[in-house]
Design a protein around this motif. Sequence first.
Motif, PDB file in Angstrom:
ATOM      1  N   THR A 174     -42.837  70.997  34.177  1.00  0.00           N
ATOM      2  CA  THR A 174     -44.133  71.267  33.538  1.00  0.00           C
ATOM      3  C   THR A 174     -44.540  70.193  32.538  1.00  0.00           C
ATOM      4  N   LYS A 175     -43.810  69.093  32.506  1.00  0.00           N
ATOM      5  CA  LYS A 175     -44.149  68.023  31.564  1.00  0.00           C
ATOM      6  C   LYS A 175     -45.425  67.297  32.006  1.00  0.00           C
ATOM      7  N   ASP A 176     -46.055  66.615  31.079  1.00  0.00           N
ATOM      8  CA  ASP A 176     -47.288  65.886  31.358  1.00  0.00           C
ATOM      9  C   ASP A 176     -46.958  64.640  32.175  1.00  0.00           C
ATOM     10  N   GLU A 177     -47.435  64.576  33.418  1.00  0.00           N
ATOM     11  CA  GLU A 177     -47.106  63.445  34.298  1.00  0.00           C
ATOM     12  C   GLU A 177     -47.772  62.152  33.857  1.00  0.00           C
ATOM     13  N   ARG A 178     -48.753  62.226  32.963  1.00  0.00           N
ATOM     14  CA  ARG A 178     -49.379  61.005  32.442  1.00  0.00           C
ATOM     15  C   ARG A 178     -48.501  60.324  31.397  1.00  0.00           C
ATOM     16  N   LYS A 179     -47.610  61.099  30.794  1.00  0.00           N
ATOM     17  CA  LYS A 179     -46.736  60.556  29.754  1.00  0.00           C
ATOM     18  C   LYS A 179     -45.317  60.334  30.268  1.00  0.00           C
ATOM     19  N   PHE A 180     -44.785  61.290  31.018  1.00  0.00           N
ATOM     20  CA  PHE A 180     -43.433  61.174  31.555  1.00  0.00           C
ATOM     21  C   PHE A 180     -43.519  60.527  32.933  1.00  0.00           C
TER      22      PHE A 180
END
Length: 202
Positions: A174-180
Amino acid sequence: MRQTLTEEWLMIPAGVTVTIKDRICTIKGPRGQIVKNLSHLQVEMRLMDKKVNNKLEKAVRIRMWFGSYKLKCQVKTVHTLLGNMIRGVTQGCLYKMRLVYAHFPINAIVAKDGSYVEMKNFLGGRHVKKIVMQPGCKVRTCTEVKDQLIFEGIDKEAVSLGCAQLTQSCFIGTKDERKFLDGAFVRSEEHTSELQSPITSR
């Protein structure tokens, strides 16, 4: 209006042997042999001699009669599959993948025989992700570039599947794919060697 006949021709280069029986295709070349079962596709495949520049050359005729819009797409699919098989037994297939990480370094452990690769410490997790290669595909660590894996073999389908499974195993949840942006990504696709000229369809 429904198209009466959909047809494609695939020229067979010198040094390659193609055998088709019950829509099971066997292709032999300088690098090895690939066998694929295409009996689930409703196409007609036949080895024939095609006249090109006043010369008779070996070719595979792929066609379908009275195919609907979606069904007749199978003709081009078979043409592409056989073309990839011929390129594989003559030139080979090689994919380069990079391990990308921002903070937690990804540890990739490759088997000595190249049959599988294990990924550890992805985003700091303890879960070990093991990807087993398909028959006809081997993986090794690149000695010149850090955090780079090389997948190679004669079957493009098996090589690309190994790369895809490794990429999909890097799930960020559920992490932000734009950051991770951590993961394993395909960098380039190449041929192992240029043993034959490029395949052309006529």
